[in-house]
Design a protein around this motif. Sequence first.
Motif, mmCIF file in Angstrom:
data_model
loop_
_atom_site.group_PDB
_atom_site.id
_atom_site.type_symbol
_atom_site.label_atom_id
_atom_site.label_comp_id
_atom_site.label_asym_id
_atom_site.label_seq_id
_atom_site.Cartn_x
_atom_site.Cartn_y
_atom_site.Cartn_z
ATOM 1 N N PRO A 174 -55.478 19.361 -19.405
ATOM 2 C CA PRO A 174 -55.174 18.890 -18.041
ATOM 3 C C PRO A 174 -53.799 19.336 -17.564
ATOM 4 O O PRO A 174 -52.893 19.593 -18.369
ATOM 5 N N LEU A 175 -53.653 19.408 -16.259
ATOM 6 C CA LEU A 175 -52.429 19.920 -15.657
ATOM 7 C C LEU A 175 -51.195 19.153 -16.130
ATOM 8 O O LEU A 175 -50.167 19.762 -16.458
ATOM 9 N N GLN A 176 -51.268 17.843 -16.190
ATOM 10 C CA GLN A 176 -50.112 17.045 -16.562
ATOM 11 C C GLN A 176 -49.660 17.351 -17.987
ATOM 12 O O GLN A 176 -48.458 17.360 -18.276
ATOM 13 N N THR A 177 -50.589 17.636 -18.868
ATOM 14 C CA THR A 177 -50.242 17.996 -20.248
ATOM 15 C C THR A 177 -49.432 19.286 -20.266
ATOM 16 O O THR A 177 -48.442 19.406 -21.012
ATOM 17 N N LEU A 178 -49.821 20.256 -19.456
ATOM 18 C CA LEU A 178 -49.082 21.522 -19.378
ATOM 19 C C LEU A 178 -47.697 21.317 -18.782
ATOM 20 O O LEU A 178 -46.718 21.919 -19.240
ATOM 21 N N VAL A 179 -47.613 20.480 -17.752
ATOM 22 C CA VAL A 179 -46.312 20.188 -17.133
ATOM 23 C C VAL A 179 -45.373 19.559 -18.154
ATOM 24 O O VAL A 179 -44.187 19.903 -18.226
ATOM 25 N N ASP A 180 -45.907 18.669 -18.968
ATOM 26 C CA ASP A 180 -45.085 17.996 -19.981
ATOM 27 C C ASP A 180 -44.602 18.950 -21.069
ATOM 28 O O ASP A 180 -43.663 18.621 -21.806
ATOM 29 N N ASN A 181 -45.227 20.129 -21.179
ATOM 30 C CA ASN A 181 -44.850 21.093 -22.215
ATOM 31 C C ASN A 181 -43.862 22.153 -21.729
ATOM 32 O O ASN A 181 -43.536 23.079 -22.469
ATOM 33 N N VAL A 182 -43.380 22.032 -20.480
ATOM 34 C CA VAL A 182 -42.362 22.977 -19.999
ATOM 35 C C VAL A 182 -41.082 22.779 -20.804
ATOM 36 O O VAL A 182 -40.599 21.667 -20.981
ATOM 37 N N SER A 183 -40.538 23.876 -21.319
ATOM 38 C CA SER A 183 -39.369 23.792 -22.195
ATOM 39 C C SER A 183 -38.064 23.589 -21.446
ATOM 40 O O SER A 183 -37.202 22.803 -21.849
ATOM 41 N N LEU A 184 -37.896 24.331 -20.338
ATOM 42 C CA LEU A 184 -36.583 24.383 -19.698
ATOM 43 C C LEU A 184 -36.762 24.739 -18.230
ATOM 44 O O LEU A 184 -37.726 25.410 -17.855
ATOM 45 N N ILE A 185 -35.817 24.285 -17.401
ATOM 46 C CA ILE A 185 -35.791 24.678 -15.993
ATOM 47 C C ILE A 185 -34.436 25.304 -15.690
ATOM 48 O O ILE A 185 -33.387 24.694 -15.944
ATOM 49 N N LEU A 186 -34.445 26.528 -15.185
ATOM 50 C CA LEU A 186 -33.230 27.193 -14.727
ATOM 51 C C LEU A 186 -33.105 26.975 -13.229
ATOM 52 O O LEU A 186 -34.024 27.297 -12.466
ATOM 53 N N LEU A 187 -31.981 26.411 -12.806
ATOM 54 C CA LEU A 187 -31.779 26.027 -11.412
ATOM 55 C C LEU A 187 -30.752 26.941 -10.744
ATOM 56 O O LEU A 187 -29.626 27.072 -11.235
ATOM 57 N N ASN A 188 -31.143 27.544 -9.637
ATOM 58 C CA ASN A 188 -30.224 28.374 -8.874
ATOM 59 C C ASN A 188 -29.347 27.465 -8.006
ATOM 60 O O ASN A 188 -29.462 27.419 -6.783
ATOM 61 N N SER A 189 -28.470 26.722 -8.685
ATOM 62 C CA SER A 189 -27.613 25.762 -7.995
ATOM 63 C C SER A 189 -26.341 25.540 -8.803
ATOM 64 O O SER A 189 -26.211 25.998 -9.941
ATOM 65 N N HIS A 190 -25.406 24.809 -8.190
ATOM 66 C CA HIS A 190 -24.152 24.450 -8.852
ATOM 67 C C HIS A 190 -23.531 23.333 -8.029
ATOM 68 O O HIS A 190 -23.763 23.229 -6.823
ATOM 69 N N PHE A 191 -22.732 22.485 -8.667
ATOM 70 C CA PHE A 191 -22.171 21.363 -7.921
ATOM 71 C C PHE A 191 -21.126 21.796 -6.892
ATOM 72 O O PHE A 191 -20.680 20.986 -6.088
ATOM 73 N N ALA A 192 -20.730 23.070 -6.911
ATOM 74 C CA ALA A 192 -19.893 23.590 -5.826
ATOM 75 C C ALA A 192 -20.717 23.787 -4.562
ATOM 76 O O ALA A 192 -20.178 23.791 -3.451
ATOM 77 N N ILE A 193 -22.026 23.952 -4.729
ATOM 78 C CA ILE A 193 -22.914 24.229 -3.607
ATOM 79 C C ILE A 193 -23.568 22.938 -3.113
ATOM 80 O O ILE A 193 -23.596 22.649 -1.918
ATOM 81 N N GLU A 194 -24.104 22.165 -4.040
ATOM 82 C CA GLU A 194 -24.729 20.900 -3.683
ATOM 83 C C GLU A 194 -23.845 19.758 -4.181
ATOM 84 O O GLU A 194 -22.860 19.975 -4.875
ATOM 85 N N GLY A 195 -24.205 18.535 -3.840
ATOM 86 C CA GLY A 195 -23.451 17.391 -4.320
ATOM 87 C C GLY A 195 -23.666 17.161 -5.807
ATOM 88 O O GLY A 195 -24.645 17.638 -6.392
ATOM 89 N N ALA A 196 -22.739 16.438 -6.429
ATOM 90 C CA ALA A 196 -22.891 16.090 -7.844
ATOM 91 C C ALA A 196 -24.050 15.115 -8.002
ATOM 92 O O ALA A 196 -24.181 14.165 -7.243
ATOM 93 N N ARG A 197 -24.924 15.383 -8.969
ATOM 94 C CA ARG A 197 -26.091 14.537 -9.211
ATOM 95 C C ARG A 197 -26.514 14.656 -10.669
ATOM 96 O O ARG A 197 -26.105 15.584 -11.365
ATOM 97 N N PRO A 198 -27.307 13.714 -11.162
ATOM 98 C CA PRO A 198 -27.678 13.738 -12.583
ATOM 99 C C PRO A 198 -28.692 14.830 -12.912
ATOM 100 O O PRO A 198 -29.561 15.149 -12.099
ATOM 101 N N TYR A 199 -28.552 15.386 -14.137
ATOM 102 C CA TYR A 199 -29.525 16.338 -14.661
ATOM 103 C C TYR A 199 -29.758 16.050 -16.134
ATOM 104 O O TYR A 199 -28.805 15.842 -16.891
ATOM 105 N N VAL A 200 -31.015 16.049 -16.543
ATOM 106 C CA VAL A 200 -31.338 15.888 -17.956
ATOM 107 C C VAL A 200 -31.025 17.202 -18.679
ATOM 108 O O VAL A 200 -30.854 18.248 -18.036
#
Length: 519
Positions: free
Chosen positions: A226-252
Amino acid sequence: MNILTVLLLLSSLSCGAFGAKILAIFHFPCKSHHILGSTLLKNLAKKGHEVTMVSPFPFKEKIKNYKDLDITGMLEYKEKYIVPKLVSGHKASMYDKMTYSIKNAKEVAELFLNHPNYKQLLSEHFDLIILNWSMNEAFLGIAHHFQAPVIVFSSIGASQLTNKITRNPAPYSYVPNLFVTYPDDMNFIQRMSNAFWSISFTLVDHFINENVQQELLTKYFPKAPPLQTLVDNVSLILLNSHFAIEGARPYVPNMIQIGGFHVEKPKPLADDLKKFLDNASEGAILFSLGTNVKSSHLPKEKLEEIIKCFAKVNLKVIWKFEKQFFSQLPPNVLVNEWFPQTDILAHPNVKAFVTHGGRLSTIEALHYGVPIIGIPFFSDQESNVADSVNKGYGVRLGYEDLTSESLKNSLLEVTNNPMYRNNAKLRSDVLHDQPLAPLDMATYWVEYVMRHNGAFHLQCASNQLTWYQRILLDVIAFMLFIISSLILILYFTIRATYRFLKKLLSKKPKKTDLKKKKK
């Protein structure tokens, strides 16, 4: 510990990632997405990995360890169906933006999954899959097919679409939704609106988009879980962002910010372009609307207004325009179908950047401390431009309000008021002050995932919880049950005591009865 031991340890840590076969799928027909993906892939290829990039934008020149797989037909689809919607995107309601995005993502995904060049990959072997993330959860079936770890790449940084993968906390009280234009320090009305649209987005995504993606997954990957099982198996997310660009916020821990990684050191400008900018004693501006909604897509009346503005300002203008349209231009305007954007922004005489507000253009402007005039059309452009206004390094000019006078006023405001330049420089300093270059950071984490066989130890424990467990509804329900039970017990105890005492008092002889007994 001697130096030989250190080298051996480093070698043992790295050897698991060297020479890996990496498949990157950047299927969406958006040039900026490809710029990001190819930058990362080229660096991985330099490190000895064998990389395959699937996109509609193959390189003309050969690159060592880098293989392009062209998915033809995507650009034609974009020009026919996507661009007209983007040009009129400023008129669309929030609901229309969300539902159109889902419909568009499904059609693009089907084009890709039926493409013969993609199908020929299925017989190969890959050690890692990198997916450009744009409402294409069904593509996780590709990682399942190859039994390989998967890294998700988000070109727009974090959003509800990425937070749902990692269960990253993003409180509506101070994390604005992708489709709103509020600052981080929202007032009551803005927080209420942000909560409403964030919840609405979540519901539309869950009940419409995820059902669409599950149908695609079942159709093209019938053996996948099922789709949710595959989503739960994502290893890592690379984000094209930085706190200089957006506000400071939590990240796991498995969400890594790498904003600015695609910006290379400025290269020398062509002689004619260098001379044009060197002679801009009063300053110069760069005008480019990106690669989706191009200047050439604008109607004739808007173009005429823009030209009138350029004729009125005492500034040199570099205008990225993709077709031959002009018979005559003011002498202070230089037009071409392509310019080296980052190299131009690096020139000290560039005073402002007129942009659509795309994430790449915003980062590039901040990288060189250049303030912006934003003309947003769709998607994250509105929020990027709004953020530039909130942080004081840009002004917003709505497309519907674009006239020669309004554009002129915006240009003069940004170029004459030092506040915008100072705030852009401040953000630029923050963006540059990093312990490791963003491209090296991105490469390190890609290899880290391979060294640690998916690096699932980075996942937050909330991945194992249901939605109601994550927000403690079960705990709240139990506590309410206990409190309610105690209140009920107390109520019935008091009632029983009251009845007992009342009954007891009713049996006590009255004074008149006592007198009668004495007589």
